[in-house]
Design a protein around this motif. Structure first.
Motif: not given
Length: 178
Positions: A46, A59, A115-116, A118-119, A122-123, A125-126, A129
């Motif tokens: 992901c 990342s 990472v969350v 940056k959600s 873009d999906a 990142w979610g 996370a």
């Protein structure tokens, strides 16, 4: 006054031969290791799909945590499947795994939190996370079970039984003191 003598005998039973045993994959520790490897790989994919350049700090950290977890868990799974852990029972495997799983619980928590954040961009990142938090829970549960086993004196693979016996030792008649 009677004295009580307590003696404990510990017996360790291990098989010294290396053999493939697929039944380990059906136990709770085996299923946990497989789930950790699979979820780590999915989280890695992901983040890799979103962050084409993994030199970015968010990342890069997540990829380090996920890939290290994936390879270490995969190596441990192979060692357990082939009973190499049992052959090398004198190494404190439970303590080592306890340290690794506890540390990776914290590492996954940090990586998933980074990472969350940056959600919103873009999906992917979610999703990364989410899988990071799932891995955190898996490693946390594994650390808890390893801790309980380590405190009870168990070994990682094989059998260890402790027999405790107590017997009173006569010291002669007991007379009242005046």
């Amino acid at each position: 006054m009677a004295t009580v003598t307590v003696s404990a005998t510990t017996t360790t039973k291990v098989a010294p031969n290396i053999r493939f045993d697929p039944s380990y994959a059906k136990t709770i520790p085996g299923i946990l290791k497989i789930a950790q490897a699979v979820v780590s790989l999915i989280g890695f994919i992901c983040i890799q799909m979103v962050a084409g350049d993994y030199s970015r700090s968010a990342s890069g950290w997540f990829i380090f945590v996920a890939m290290t977890a994936f390879w270490v868990v995969l190596v441990l799974l192979v060692l357990y499947l082939f009973h190499i852990i049992e052959k090398l029972h004198f190494i404190p495997w439970l303590l080592g795994e306890l340290g690794f799983t506890a540390l990776w619980t914290v590492f996954y928590f940090i990586a998933a939190c980074v990472v969350v954040a940056k959600s919103g961009e873009d999906a992917g990142w979610g999703a990364g996370a989410f899988f990071g938090f799932v891995c955190m829970a898996l490693f946390g549960y594994d650390a808890f079970t390893k801790y309980k086993l380590w405190k009870s004196g168990a070994i990682a693979q094989g059998e260890r039984t402790t027999t405790t016996t107590s017997s009173p030792t006569p010291t002669g008649p007991s007379y009242p003191t005046y």
